[in-house]
Design an enzyme around this catalytic site. Sequence first.
Site, PDB file in Angstrom:
ATOM      1  N   GLY A  61      34.591  43.863  37.087  1.00 22.67           N
ATOM      2  CA  GLY A  61      34.235  42.677  37.883  1.00 22.67           C
ATOM      3  C   GLY A  61      35.451  41.896  37.718  1.00 22.67           C
ATOM      4  O   GLY A  61      35.543  40.777  37.970  1.00 22.67           O
ATOM      5  N   THR A  62      36.641  42.177  37.621  1.00 20.66           N
ATOM      6  CA  THR A  62      38.039  41.653  37.375  1.00 20.66           C
ATOM      7  C   THR A  62      38.187  40.885  38.677  1.00 20.66           C
ATOM      8  O   THR A  62      38.504  39.527  38.712  1.00 20.66           O
ATOM      9  CB  THR A  62      39.132  42.257  37.157  1.00 20.66           C
ATOM     10  OG1 THR A  62      39.143  43.607  37.908  1.00 20.66           O
ATOM     11  CG2 THR A  62      39.128  42.822  35.690  1.00 20.66           C
ATOM     12  N   GLY A  63      38.085  41.506  39.972  1.00 22.61           N
ATOM     13  CA  GLY A  63      38.496  40.793  41.270  1.00 22.61           C
ATOM     14  C   GLY A  63      37.372  39.802  41.423  1.00 22.61           C
ATOM     15  O   GLY A  63      37.837  38.414  41.841  1.00 22.61           O
ATOM     16  N   CYS A  64      36.234  40.032  41.066  1.00 14.82           N
ATOM     17  CA  CYS A  64      35.112  38.890  41.313  1.00 14.82           C
ATOM     18  C   CYS A  64      35.439  37.672  40.454  1.00 14.82           C
ATOM     19  O   CYS A  64      35.304  36.487  41.142  1.00 14.82           O
ATOM     20  CB  CYS A  64      33.561  39.438  41.189  1.00 14.82           C
ATOM     21  SG  CYS A  64      33.072  40.907  42.043  1.00 14.82           S
TER      22      CYS A  64
ATOM     23  N   LYS B  91      47.112  41.049  44.835  1.00 13.56           N
ATOM     24  CA  LYS B  91      46.925  41.427  43.512  1.00 13.56           C
ATOM     25  C   LYS B  91      47.698  42.791  43.020  1.00 13.56           C
ATOM     26  O   LYS B  91      47.654  43.742  43.688  1.00 13.56           O
ATOM     27  CB  LYS B  91      45.606  41.379  42.986  1.00 13.56           C
ATOM     28  CG  LYS B  91      44.791  40.075  43.075  1.00 13.56           C
ATOM     29  CD  LYS B  91      43.327  40.218  42.819  1.00 13.56           C
ATOM     30  CE  LYS B  91      42.633  40.806  43.896  1.00 13.56           C
ATOM     31  NZ  LYS B  91      41.274  40.833  43.607  1.00 13.56           N
TER      32      LYS B  91
ATOM     33  N   THR C 254      37.183  46.708  32.603  1.00 12.63           N
ATOM     34  CA  THR C 254      37.488  45.709  33.751  1.00 12.63           C
ATOM     35  C   THR C 254      36.541  45.592  34.875  1.00 12.63           C
ATOM     36  O   THR C 254      37.179  45.357  35.901  1.00 12.63           O
ATOM     37  CB  THR C 254      39.000  46.431  34.239  1.00 12.63           C
ATOM     38  OG1 THR C 254      38.834  47.773  34.664  1.00 12.63           O
ATOM     39  CG2 THR C 254      40.073  46.380  33.136  1.00 12.63           C
TER      40      THR C 254
END
Length: 268
Positions: free
Chosen positions: A206-209, A172, A204
């Site tokens: 928790g974007t990866g989760c 990412k 932003t």
Amino acid sequence: MKKVLTIAGSDSCGGAGIQADLKAMSALGVYGMSVITAVTAQNTQGVFGVQEISKEIIQKQIEVIFEDIEVDAVKVGMLSSSEITEAIGEMFKKYNVKNIVIDPVMVSKSKYKLLKDEAIEALKKFISLGTLVTPNIPEAEILADMKIENEDEMIEAAKKIQRLGAKNILVKGGHREDNCTDILLLEDGRVVKFPGVRIDTINTHGTGCTLSSSIASLIAKGNSIEEAVRLGKEYITEAIRNSFPIGHGVGPVGHFVDLYKKAGMKYE
């Protein structure tokens, strides 16, 4: 209905971890289940404490799910220690788990270490079980043992991570200042680029989760890896666009955009 399991840490303010995962899964029309690896004390301003769950209880959570329910995909997030990582790996082999999306969570946005240094080598071995691994650039730098400053280096890092055994790698690009394109290296060697859109918001959390759990949900529903990543990126982009402030720090993304709007929620 497809069933998707998240194995991750709990976020007390609900923006990341299993709470974000279950929201994303519900929004995308699958049934979400959870195995908790750690309880974190956190809010929008940071992580202030972590209590790991014992490996025995983690394994028992996994056991009772797989003994009873057909699991269509699994998302793995916070693992914390080598002991936990190895314990989960044992259970995956025991139950021949399929469609595994690994988000190699290492450090929170507030710079709190969510993976102990001693667990990095265990994580590298665990990655070999992954159908898809979704590191951000700092995580990819650690896994590939190299610096990443451009797209060519993102591809090189993805190839190094793939050599650890994972089938597909999504690096990412959100941490880059000049460009936020994501790079997907597929099992067959193809490289697919997903241009990103910079959205002017600090919210932003928790974007990866959310992205990894949405991709797992889309894989469970029968999408190819490439299509699941494309649709997952569309979902997280819209969720970030409709993120909102709570507390005094980094607010959450809008997992239930349509429901929030129907309920008359105002983004302010």
